[in-house]
Each structure stands twice: as structure tokens, then as C-alpha cells.
Design a protein around this motif. Structure first.
Motif: not given
Lengths: 259, 383
Positions: B267, B270, B272, B325, B328
């Protein structure tokens, strides 16, 4: 129709270029429909007539840069049921917030022959630093589609469809091929708030983040990649975040990390 | 001389110069043919009129976060693999209007969409993509739900598969049992063969419709040598595929390693941004938007591709239930590789590698999954 009570709209200007409020006039096809549903009560740039407040909706453009404006914005708030900040200046401080990283007095000395006449605050700040804002429309300038959508949502008592996800999703829905992955063009789309319909990437340019940071923007990861893979230098990464929305917190922090 | 008609499962040889006839027959049968074309220097799926619209003599180089088209030194028609777009662009369009309505007194009346769906011929679908279509079939047409638009388009569509002869750096279909050679779900499957002297295709009829199309083009019977050549090409493609996803212990990702430190780590990388879900040929999530006229007398309901990487996606009263994050990314990966099975009886990943190539920061699902599958260093697996 004539007897229908229409909500009263006011349009206010603070430190800005007027581009965002011009988006209202730019609505052209929809303008008559807007005027049928809304009483444009205060809009000096569009109409000579002034109808006194209070107002149901205030569209507010520009950032707060003077002591006078810092007071005036409270007056606007007091006479408005709903305040919608429009554009990068009103939502993040705008391009003029570049002063926030330097000494404004020094700028004034260079620019004006009589700097002592200049009365300004040391920082350019968004409306939300001063008053409670009900809604924000991003962009430099704002998107007229989002403006109409927001007005329409207001009139029909529903939530506006103004998503805060990345520009990438707009690109992909349009069928654009990623300029960063396929062409190595640095692009701020993955950390930028949607709304422009991916204007620049559609024309093979990287995103400049006119709509400011998206929800949960991972600027650090993008910067690392731009540095390692695209060979961008720290000062270039700093500059790419220090643009129209330089003082939006995630961008400010990221640019400061590369100073 | 009239040819014998081609029957289901027959293989025939079509010369490079006669391949156009397939497009012509498809057109005369009323199909709108879609295939790989080059637009502004990138490969996309678009309308295909002639074989010259194909990226002739082009190949691709793909890696995490990187895609480049390159000129190759051979005049192959299919010397590249999958690009950013997939056929879901046509089967399940990114934006579509579902219905319109007009105010009537205190209520409203619905005006149904009466779309005329075209009959598409997908020319050049890869094996992984056909697997992806069959996965979306289960999503959009199952015991509980049936999506009218999807099924109308799908029912009419004709699929010309192309067997991959050279995998890209991000492909891992072999480990997902979805390729590189098409095994089902096509009307015609082509294998492109190029030797010093000849450039031809072995075409296999995968359906009666496919056999009917092949019967109307110039072909010759397939020889033992042709078959041997094709086998060599298929095996070489398999050998060249270095990336793989270890599917032996996928359930552990969800059941045992829900709090694996790697989630936090990934994360940090990432963005997102949602790119992986947009390019994924099996991702099907969408959002619904209502648009109203300013006067409130007319409204439209639209469907748009959505992504589990947005906060709005999991927004319920009071906020997003996947605010972090990490949560997700975890939702996406566990859905693809674990919970999809419970939901649809199949994995949600076909190994096409798009999410790896088109991630702006090159996050690799195969690497992440293989780390998370293992117990974290120094920690024994939880019970």
C-alpha cells in the motif's frame, strides 16, 4: 413558471483570474435553462442588476490574500445558505499560493515601484481556511459540466456526481492509452482529482494536476517512480507538484520533500 | 474446384494472402469486425476493415509499468500480445445509459433504452481473453442475475482467436491454465506460421458458425508438417513464459494472512488510481449515476465502470468502509484470487498481465501474491 420561486444565486470574486466564474457564462446552451430555474441575483461580471441578499447559493471564486478579503469572505458566508468554492484558487489557494513558499515582501519589492502601497497577507489561502464551505468544485478552470451538474443536483435535492477518484479512471473509460506506461511521459493523473475528462492525456500530454489532489493521493510513490524510472531530478519533481494547486496539503508536502 | 465444407474441429490451412477472405465473409454475414489496430502509436481494439489495418510487423515489449510497441523484422500480423484494452470495451461498455424517465405528476414514467446491439466479430482474441470473457459470462449471466445488454451483445458475437506465439514479459497465463493456446470458447482459432518461404495460418473451427465461415474461404488441407510446425511454435511460446503465479495456496492469502505485513508494504506503493481494475478483462464493477435536467422534469440513469480502489466504492452511510489504501488493495487482490471462487466458481484472474504492465508504478500481482501466500518472516502462520 413565472410564479415559481426560484433560488437566488450570487457569484463572488476574490483573488483570481475570473476564469471560473466565466464558466457560468460559458454554459451557453444551458444558460437559459439555468436562468429559468435560478434567479441570478448577484453576478457583477454578467449582469448589471443587483438583488440584495441573503442568497440560496453562493459560488465563490478566488483565494484569500488580503486582510480585507479575509473579512469579506465571512460576510459572504453570513448571507449565503450554501457556499460552493469554485476553482483551484478557492479550493487550494491557486497559483498565487506560490508566494507561500517565499517571502511576499521580497516579491513586492521586485515587482512594484512603490511596494509600501501593497497591503497583502503573507499567504494565499483557500476559503476553507476561513469559513465553512459546503461544497468544492476543483479545477483551473472548473469544468462547466461539473458546474451544471452541481447546480442541477442542488435544484433536485440530490448529491452531485463529482467523483474524487483519479484522472486515470477518466482516461480508461475514454479508451485513452496511458501516456506514462506506453510513452514514458511523466503524468500526475494517478494522484489527481478527476473532473477534466482527462483533457491533457487525451492529447498525449501528461496531467498537470489542475484539479488538485485526489482522495488518498500517494504522491510519494509516484515521485519515487518518476525519479527512478523516468530519471526526473528532485527539482523537477518539486516543480511538478508546485503548480496551480501547490498549497493543497498533499502537493505542498510532496514538493517540500524535494526542495 | 469446390472445396469440401469445413466441419467442427477441422483444421485447415489459409495462406496469408487469403486471410482477408475471412474478414470479407464476416462482413457479408453482417458482423462488425473489431481487432487490434494502431492509433497514435499505441495498439487498441478498433474497427478492422482489412488485414492491412492490423499492426503488421509490430511487436510489443512489456514489463511492470512499461509498454512499448516496436517494429519487428518479420511481417507477422499478430507478433504482439494483449494491450491495455480488452474486449470488455465492447461487451460491457465503460459508460452506458440504462434508461431515461420523464416526470408525470408526482411520479415518473420510464423510457426504456431500445439499443440495437451490433453483431461484433472479435478478430484476434487471445486465449487469456477468451477465458476472461467466459468469466464475465458467469458474472453477467448466472442463476441470480442476467444483464440484458451484456448478454445481447455476447450472444451475437463471433470470436476469432489467435494463438500466442510469443508471450510478453508480464504474461502468466500458463500458470493460470488459460493459455497461451486457445482451447475453447472460439468460433475460429488461428495459429500464425512464418517460415523462410511461407506465411500462412492454421485455422481450427471451434463452432458450426466458425466452420461455415471457413468453408467459404480459400484453404487447403493441413499436413503433418504444418501441424508439427504449429506444435513447435506453441511449445516455444510456453517455454518463453517466465512469469508465473503460484496457485497452490491462494486461500492462505485471505484465511491465514489477512494481516500480513506485505499488505502494508504494497500500500506504500499503490496509487489507488484504479488502473489495474480498468484494464482487467474480468473486473466488472460499476457505479450508477442519475442525471437530472435542471427543471427536474427529465432524468437519465447511467452505468459507468467503477473500481474498488476508490473510496466512494465502499461508501455507506457515514463514510467509506475501506478508507485505508491497504484495505483497498487487499480487497482487490483477495477478490481476484480467493473470494471470486466462492462467488463465481472460478478465479478472477486469467494471467493476461495487464494489471502489471499498466500499473503506473509497476506493482506485480504475482510477486505480491507469492509473498503474501507465505508466512511473514519470523512469524508462524496463524491458526
Amino acid at each position: 413558471m413565472a410564479t415559481k420561486k426560484r433560488p437566488k444565486l450570487a457569484v463572488w470574486k476574490f483573488a483570481s483570474c475570473d476564469g471560473c466564474q466565466l464558466s457560468l457564462l460559458d454554459c451557453e446552451d444551458e444558460l437559459l435553462a439555468v436562468a429559468r430555474e435560478i434567479e441570478v441575483a448577484y453576478f457583477p461580471e454578467g449582469f448589471r442588476e443587483v438583488i440584495k441578499g441573503p442568497y440560496d447559493i453562493s459560488l465563490v471564486e478566488g483565494s484569500i490574500t488580503t486582510a480585507h478579503d479575509a473579512e469579506r469572505i465571512h460576510k459572504v458566508r453570513r448571507m449565503s445558505k450554501t457556499v460552493i468554492a469554485i476553482g483551484a484558487c478557492a479550493t487550494s489557494g491557486g497559483i498565487q499560493a506560490l508566494r507561500n513558499f517565499k517571502d511576499v515582501k521580497e516579491f513586492a519589492r521586485y515587482v512594484y515601484p512603490r511596494p509600501e502601497y501593497i497591503s497583502t497577507l503573507s499567504k494565499s489561502t483557500p476559503l476553507s481556511d476561513h469559513i465553512n464551505v459546503d461544497y468544492e468544485l476543483r479545477g483551473c478552470p472548473i469544468s462547466k459540466v461539473q458546474l451544471i451538474e452541481t447546480v442541477s443536483a442542488f435544484l433536485n435535492s440530490r448529491k452531485p456526481n463529482v467523483p474524487s477518484h483519479s484522472v486515470c479512471m477518466e482516461c480508461k473509460r475514454k479508451g485513452n492509452i496511458c501516456v506514462m506506461v506506453a510513452k514514458g511521459i511523466p503524468c500526475l493523473g494517478p494522484v489527481t482529482h478527476a473532473g477534466c475528462d482527462a483533457l491533457c492525456p487525451t492529447y498525449n500530454r501528461g496531467c498537470y494536476a489542475c484539479f488538485g489532489p485526489k482522495e488518498s493521493p500517494n504522491t510519494g510513490s509516484l515521485s519515487r517512480w518518476l525519479g527512478e524510472r523516468s530519471g526526473m531530478k528532485d527539482k523537477d519533481i518539486m516543480r511538478s507538484f508546485r503548480g496551480i494547486n501547490a498549497y493543497a496539503e498533499p502537493f505542498r508536502k510532496e514538493s517540500e520533500a524535494h526542495e | 474446384m469446390t472445396q469440401n465444407p469445413v466441419k467442427l474441429a477441422d483444421e485447415v490451412v489459409i495462406d496469408r494472402d487469403d486471410l482477408q477472405q475471412i474478414l470479407d465473409v464476416l462482413e457479408s454475414d453482417g458482423y462488425q469486425t473489431i481487432g487490434p489496430v494502431i492509433r497514435e502509436g499505441v495498439m487498441v481494439y478498433g474497427e478492422l476493415k482489412t488485414v492491412f489495418d492490423l499492426p503488421v510487423g509490430w511487436t510489443d515489449e512489456q514489463g511492470p509499468g512499461s509498454y512499448r510497441l516496436k517494429k519487428s523484422d518479420t511481417p507477422t500480423l499478430f507478433g504482439y500480445v494483449v494491450g491495455a484494452q480488452s474486449w470488455k470495451k465492447y461487451l460491457y461498455p465503460s459508460v452506458s445509459r440504462l434508461w431515461r424517465s420523464e416526470r408525470e405528476g408526482n411520479g415518473f414514467s420510464v423510457i426504456e433504452e431500445k439499443d440495437q446491439f451490433p453483431a461484433y466479430a472479435f478478430f484476434g482474441a487471445r486465449s487469456c481473453e477468451i477465458s476472461a470473457i467466459s468469466i464475465q459470462d458467469r458474472v453477467f449471466n448466472n442463476d441470480k442475475y442476467s444483464d440484458y445488454n451484456y448478454n445481447e451483445i455476447r450472444r451475437k458475437s463471433f470470436i476469432v482467436a489467435v494463438n500466442c506465439t510469443k508471450p510478453a514479459g508480464t504474461c502468466f497465463c500458463a500458470s493460470m491454465d488459460t493459455g497461451p493456446k486457445a482451447f475453447a470458447g472460439f468460433d475460429i482459432a488461428l495459429t500464425e506460421l512464418l517460415t523462410n518461404k511461407r506465411h500462412f495460418f492454421i485455422a481450427e473451427a471451434g463452432s458450426d458458425r466458425g466452420a461455415s465461415v471457413l468453408s467459404r474461404v480459400t484453404f487447403r488441407p493441413v499436413t503433418k508438417d504444418d501441424k508439427a510446425l504449429a506444435l513447435g511454435v506453441h511449445q516455444a511460446a510456453l517455454r518463453q513464459m517466465v512469469r508465473r503465479l503460484n496457485t497452490s495456496n491462494l486461500a492462505a492469502i485471505f484465511s491465514d494472512h489477512f494481516d500480513h505485513p506485505q499488505w502494508e508494504k504494497v500500500s506504500g506503493r499503490c496509487l489507488t488510481c484504479g488502473n489495474c481494475t480498468m484494464v482487467c478483462p474480468t473486473c466488472f464493477c460499476h457505479t450508477i449515476e442519475d442525471k437530472t435536467a435542471l427543471d427536474g422534469l427529465y432524468a437519465e440513469r447511467w452505468r459507468k465502470w467503477d473500481s474498488c480502489f476508490t473510496k466512494d466504492f465502499s461508501y455507506i452511510h457515514g463514510g467509506s468502509i475501506r478508507a485505508s489504501e491497504k484495505s483497498r488493495y487487499r480487497q482487490w487482490l483477495t477478490h481476484k484470487l480467493v473470494t471470486w471462487v466462492e462467488q463465481f466458481g472460478t478465479l478472477g484472474c486469467v494471467g493476461c498481465g495487464r494489471c502489471i504492465t499498466w500499473c503506473p508504478v509497476g506493482i506485480d500481482i504475482t510477486e505480491e501474491a507469492s509473498v503474501i501466500m507465505q508466512a511473514p518472516d519470523g512469524v508462524s502462520p496463524s491458526i
